[in-house]
Design an enzyme around this catalytic site. Structure first.
Site, PDB file in Angstrom:
ATOM      1  CB  THR A  25      -1.017  -0.019   1.295  1.00 21.66           C
ATOM      2  OG1 THR A  25      -1.882  -1.042   1.273  1.00 21.66           O
ATOM      3  CG2 THR A  25      -1.738   1.218   1.165  1.00 21.66           C
ATOM      4  CB  THR A  28       6.642   3.539  -2.946  1.00 19.77           C
ATOM      5  OG1 THR A  28       6.943   4.676  -2.275  1.00 19.77           O
ATOM      6  CG2 THR A  28       8.018   3.247  -3.747  1.00 19.77           C
ATOM      7  CE  LYS A  93       4.927  -2.518   5.430  1.00 24.43           C
ATOM      8  NZ  LYS A  93       4.531  -1.395   4.435  1.00 24.43           N
ATOM      9  N   GLY A  95       2.170   4.295   7.681  1.00 26.70           N
ATOM     10  CA  GLY A  95       2.112   5.771   7.574  1.00 26.70           C
ATOM     11  C   GLY A  95       0.599   5.710   6.928  1.00 26.70           C
ATOM     12  CD  GLU A 102       1.210  -1.836   4.696  1.00 28.40           C
ATOM     13  OE1 GLU A 102       1.185  -0.809   3.719  1.00 28.40           O
ATOM     14  OE2 GLU A 102       1.682  -1.307   5.802  1.00 28.40           O
TER      15      GLU A 102
HETATM   16  C1  5RP Z   1       1.096   2.131   4.451  1.00 28.35           C
HETATM   17  C2  5RP Z   1       2.598   1.801   4.605  1.00 28.35           C
HETATM   18  C3  5RP Z   1       3.291   2.199   3.280  1.00 28.35           C
HETATM   19  O1  5RP Z   1       3.812   1.261   2.849  1.00 28.35           O
HETATM   20  C4  5RP Z   1       4.318   3.420   3.786  1.00 28.35           C
HETATM   21  O2  5RP Z   1       3.464   4.386   4.533  1.00 28.35           O
HETATM   22  C5  5RP Z   1       5.058   4.024   2.809  1.00 28.35           C
HETATM   23  O3  5RP Z   1       4.071   4.545   1.759  1.00 28.35           O
HETATM   24  P1  5RP Z   1       4.865   5.670   0.633  1.00 28.35           P
HETATM   25  O4  5RP Z   1       5.177   4.695  -0.196  1.00 28.35           O
HETATM   26  O5  5RP Z   1       3.311   6.173   0.205  1.00 28.35           O
HETATM   27  O6  5RP Z   1       5.858   6.535   1.201  1.00 28.35           O
HETATM   28  O7  5RP Z   1       3.074   1.265   5.414  1.00 28.35           O
HETATM   29  O8  5RP Z   1       0.464   1.640   5.762  1.00 28.35           O
END
Ligand code: 5RP
Length: 225
Positions: A25, A28, A93, A95, A102
């Protein structure tokens, strides 16, 4: 090309015909899913599961078919992002509030690839606040317990309201500070009733792909637990 796109495209090279792939998620993984959809259109034959409703919707919009976890018996490869990663392949993780799904997908997956732009690469964890998924039932007491244990919790809001995860739970972000003691925090969280899961993903990946202005750098983790 932006760095997230660089690593998203690179990760697709690790997806092989016949695999069951876990889709992570975030912004990226967004590029990974786009690149994967292109390969599927070209004939790549895979099955996929997802770590969030957000990614399911993205995948479906690109014509990909997503299976439920209960429909598959294993995952060959999971590709996901991170918020921070240290030199020992320990990551934060969550965010994007998807940490629970995940972690389940990561736990099942035979191989894990983390993709990120180089800004996520840190000496020590802690500038990013640690997300923890908690049950709504009795949540104020769960948060009070965290406060007593010195974990500096802040209930996450979205548009002024308590954020609700795909699992109908809440997220608390722990303001622990740079270089916090990972084991101590993990042990404290294990003792708090109401905690569903936390965003510490410790030494779980097999491979990291870091996006730099000079291109994607692939780092193997030979000490994976
Ligand atoms: C979501 C996550 C994402 O992998 C993490 O926040 C990185 O996100 P991004 O690629 O938008 O920086 O853990 O719960």
């Amino acid at each position: 090309m932006n760095l997230k796109e660089v690593v998203g495209k690179e990760a697709v090279n690790y997806v092989k015909d016949g695999m069951i792939v876990g889709l992570g998620t975030g912004s990226t993984v967004f590029y990974f899913v786009h690149a994967l959809a292109e390969k599927v259109k070209e004939g790549l034959n895979i099955e996929m599961v997802s770590t969030s409703i957000q990614t399911v919707e993205l995948a479906k919009s690109l014509g990909l078919v997503i299976k439920e976890l209960e429909e598959i018996d294993h995952i060959d490869l999971a590709v996901d992002g991170v918020d921070e990663i240290d030199k020992n392949f320990n990551a934060i993780k969550g965010g994007g509030a998807a940490l629970f799904r995940e972690k389940i997908v990561a736990d099942i997956a035979e191989k894990i690839i983390w993709i990120f732009d180089e800004s996520k690469d840190v000496e020590k964890l802690g500038n990013f606040n640690l997300p923890v998924e908690i049950l709504p039932f009795g949540y104020s007491h769960t948060i009070r317990k965290m406060e007593k244990l010195g974990l500096n919790p802040v209930l996450r809001l979205k548009d002024g309201k308590t954020l609700v995860t795909d699992n109908h739970n809440y997220i608390v972000d722990l303001h622990l500070g740079y270089g916090f003691n990972i084991d101590e925090v993990k042990n404290k969280l294990a003792d708090i009733v109401g905690v569903v899961e936390h965003g510490l993903f410790l030494n779980m990946c097999d491979l990291c792909i870091s996006g730099t202005p000079n291109g994607a750098i692939v780092i193997e983790n030979s000490n994976k637990k």
